[in-house]
Design a protein around this motif. Structure first.
Motif, PDB file in Angstrom:
ATOM      1  N   ASN A  79       0.789  -1.233   0.000  1.00  0.00           N
ATOM      2  CA  ASN A  79       0.000   0.000   0.000  1.00  0.00           C
ATOM      3  C   ASN A  79       0.821   1.283   0.000  1.00  0.00           C
ATOM      4  OD1 ASN A  79      -2.265  -1.609   0.114  1.00  0.00           O
ATOM      5  ND2 ASN A  79      -2.428  -1.482   2.328  1.00  0.00           N
ATOM      6  N   VAL A  80       0.265   2.300  -0.679  1.00  0.00           N
ATOM      7  CA  VAL A  80       0.827   3.649  -0.707  1.00  0.00           C
ATOM      8  C   VAL A  80      -0.115   4.554   0.078  1.00  0.00           C
ATOM      9  CG1 VAL A  80       1.312   5.635  -2.194  1.00  0.00           C
ATOM     10  CG2 VAL A  80       2.014   3.332  -2.899  1.00  0.00           C
ATOM     11  N   PHE A  81       0.457   5.327   1.022  1.00  0.00           N
ATOM     12  CA  PHE A  81      -0.343   6.221   1.855  1.00  0.00           C
ATOM     13  C   PHE A  81      -0.010   7.696   1.656  1.00  0.00           C
ATOM     14  CE2 PHE A  81      -0.232   2.232   4.366  1.00  0.00           C
ATOM     15  CZ  PHE A  81      -1.572   1.927   4.281  1.00  0.00           C
ATOM     16  N   ALA A  82       1.102   8.004   0.986  1.00  0.00           N
ATOM     17  CA  ALA A  82       1.494   9.399   0.790  1.00  0.00           C
ATOM     18  C   ALA A  82       2.192   9.572  -0.552  1.00  0.00           C
ATOM     19  CB  ALA A  82       2.426   9.844   1.917  1.00  0.00           C
ATOM     20  N   LEU A  83       1.920  10.700  -1.193  1.00  0.00           N
ATOM     21  CA  LEU A  83       2.558  11.059  -2.459  1.00  0.00           C
ATOM     22  C   LEU A  83       2.936  12.538  -2.417  1.00  0.00           C
ATOM     23  CD1 LEU A  83       0.046   9.471  -5.026  1.00  0.00           C
ATOM     24  CD2 LEU A  83       2.322   8.614  -4.470  1.00  0.00           C
ATOM     25  N   ALA A  84       4.068  12.869  -2.996  1.00  0.00           N
ATOM     26  CA  ALA A  84       4.469  14.272  -3.129  1.00  0.00           C
ATOM     27  C   ALA A  84       5.306  14.413  -4.388  1.00  0.00           C
ATOM     28  CB  ALA A  84       5.266  14.723  -1.914  1.00  0.00           C
ATOM     29  N   VAL A  85       5.038  15.467  -5.142  1.00  0.00           N
ATOM     30  CA  VAL A  85       5.839  15.763  -6.325  1.00  0.00           C
ATOM     31  C   VAL A  85       6.693  16.980  -5.999  1.00  0.00           C
ATOM     32  CG1 VAL A  85       5.820  16.381  -8.761  1.00  0.00           C
ATOM     33  CG2 VAL A  85       4.063  14.860  -7.870  1.00  0.00           C
ATOM     34  N   ILE A  86       8.009  16.797  -6.124  1.00  0.00           N
ATOM     35  CA  ILE A  86       8.956  17.892  -5.913  1.00  0.00           C
ATOM     36  C   ILE A  86       9.864  17.912  -7.133  1.00  0.00           C
ATOM     37  CG2 ILE A  86      10.782  18.814  -4.439  1.00  0.00           C
ATOM     38  CD1 ILE A  86       9.495  17.177  -2.131  1.00  0.00           C
ATOM     39  N   GLY A  87       9.744  18.961  -7.928  1.00  0.00           N
ATOM     40  CA  GLY A  87      10.508  19.035  -9.169  1.00  0.00           C
ATOM     41  C   GLY A  87      10.133  17.898 -10.103  1.00  0.00           C
ATOM     42  N   ASN A  88      11.119  17.128 -10.533  1.00  0.00           N
ATOM     43  CA  ASN A  88      10.885  15.974 -11.410  1.00  0.00           C
ATOM     44  C   ASN A  88      10.779  14.665 -10.645  1.00  0.00           C
ATOM     45  OD1 ASN A  88      10.812  17.335 -13.872  1.00  0.00           O
ATOM     46  ND2 ASN A  88      13.033  17.365 -14.000  1.00  0.00           N
ATOM     47  N   SER A  89      10.601  14.736  -9.326  1.00  0.00           N
ATOM     48  CA  SER A  89      10.561  13.524  -8.505  1.00  0.00           C
ATOM     49  C   SER A  89       9.190  13.310  -7.888  1.00  0.00           C
ATOM     50  CB  SER A  89      11.597  13.612  -7.377  1.00  0.00           C
ATOM     51  OG  SER A  89      12.896  13.711  -7.909  1.00  0.00           O
ATOM     52  N   LEU A  90       8.707  12.070  -8.006  1.00  0.00           N
ATOM     53  CA  LEU A  90       7.494  11.644  -7.308  1.00  0.00           C
ATOM     54  C   LEU A  90       7.949  10.810  -6.117  1.00  0.00           C
ATOM     55  CD1 LEU A  90       4.385  11.223  -7.085  1.00  0.00           C
ATOM     56  CD2 LEU A  90       4.701   9.185  -8.514  1.00  0.00           C
ATOM     57  N   PHE A  91       7.702  11.307  -4.898  1.00  0.00           N
ATOM     58  CA  PHE A  91       8.036  10.565  -3.690  1.00  0.00           C
ATOM     59  C   PHE A  91       6.813   9.766  -3.274  1.00  0.00           C
ATOM     60  CE2 PHE A  91      11.107  13.934  -3.775  1.00  0.00           C
ATOM     61  CZ  PHE A  91      12.278  13.308  -3.366  1.00  0.00           C
ATOM     62  N   VAL A  92       7.029   8.491  -2.967  1.00  0.00           N
ATOM     63  CA  VAL A  92       5.957   7.564  -2.646  1.00  0.00           C
ATOM     64  C   VAL A  92       6.238   6.985  -1.269  1.00  0.00           C
ATOM     65  CG1 VAL A  92       4.779   5.460  -3.400  1.00  0.00           C
ATOM     66  CG2 VAL A  92       5.740   7.021  -5.104  1.00  0.00           C
ATOM     67  N   GLY A  93       5.283   7.142  -0.344  1.00  0.00           N
ATOM     68  CA  GLY A  93       5.444   6.624   1.011  1.00  0.00           C
ATOM     69  C   GLY A  93       4.361   5.628   1.345  1.00  0.00           C
ATOM     70  N   GLY A  94       4.713   4.589   2.103  1.00  0.00           N
ATOM     71  CA  GLY A  94       3.723   3.593   2.490  1.00  0.00           C
ATOM     72  C   GLY A  94       4.336   2.464   3.271  1.00  0.00           C
ATOM     73  N   ASP A  95       3.638   1.326   3.305  1.00  0.00           N
ATOM     74  CA  ASP A  95       4.139   0.173   4.056  1.00  0.00           C
ATOM     75  C   ASP A  95       4.754  -0.884   3.136  1.00  0.00           C
ATOM     76  OD1 ASP A  95       1.794  -0.821   2.969  1.00  0.00           O
ATOM     77  OD2 ASP A  95       0.931  -1.467   4.867  1.00  0.00           O
ATOM     78  N   PHE A  96       5.246  -0.456   1.980  1.00  0.00           N
ATOM     79  CA  PHE A  96       5.896  -1.353   1.027  1.00  0.00           C
ATOM     80  C   PHE A  96       7.376  -1.522   1.364  1.00  0.00           C
ATOM     81  CE2 PHE A  96       5.742   2.947  -0.680  1.00  0.00           C
ATOM     82  CZ  PHE A  96       7.067   3.197  -0.999  1.00  0.00           C
ATOM     83  N   THR A  97       7.965  -2.564   0.806  1.00  0.00           N
ATOM     84  CA  THR A  97       9.402  -2.800   1.008  1.00  0.00           C
ATOM     85  C   THR A  97      10.190  -2.718  -0.291  1.00  0.00           C
ATOM     86  OG1 THR A  97       9.054  -5.181   0.838  1.00  0.00           O
ATOM     87  CG2 THR A  97       9.083  -4.231   3.061  1.00  0.00           C
TER      88      THR A  97
END
Length: 142
Positions: A79-97
């Motif tokens: 699962n993904v619980f957070a997303l943020a786009v900063i410049g050309n980067s998509l940051f993906v946060g969650g309980d994945f490994t």
């Protein structure tokens, strides 16, 4: 202006039952792109492991994937619980490994997808730090 009613011809099918096959927990917008993250493994007719993009110019869904010799590295493994786009980067946060399916990037809860090169990478953060990296200055429990 009349509003569209769900289940009528006025409703865009891409956002009805043809949307994701499970829950959406996060959303981020950058230009003509709407990124979503969650518990899903498909959106529309596209395989998308927990993270996907909707292009508002072409009205099409796509997976967040990295082309490789053996196929595409598609999404993350949980699962993904957070997303943020900063410049050309998509940051993906969650309980994945891991991020990707063919070439696995060990991500430990936070991964970065470069939108200009289409490459997944891990970050320096530990799993419990992703909230602070995506939303700096916000402390406490979520």
């Amino acid at each position: 202006m009349p509003q569209a009613n769900c289940g009528t011809p006025d409703w865009d099918g891409q956002f009805g039952f043809n949307g994701t096959n499970d829950l959406v927990f996060a959303m981020a917008v950058s230009g003509n792109s709407i990124f979503i993250g969650g518990a899903f493994t498909a959106v529309g007719n596209v395989a998308a492991n927990h993270v996907a993009k909707f292009d508002t110019t072409t009205n099409t869904w796509s997976s967040i994937s990295q082309p490789t010799v053996s196929g595409e590295v598609n999404g993350v493994n949980k699962n993904v619980f957070a997303l943020a786009v900063i410049g050309n980067s998509l940051f993906v946060g969650g309980d994945f490994t891991t991020a990707g399916t063919n070439v696995i990037v060990f991500a430990n809860g936070l991964a970065k997808f470069d939108l200009s090169t289409n490459v997944w990478s891990a970050t320096q953060a530990r799993q419990w730090q992703w909230r602070e990296q995506l939303c700096p200055g916000i402390g406490g429990e979520w």
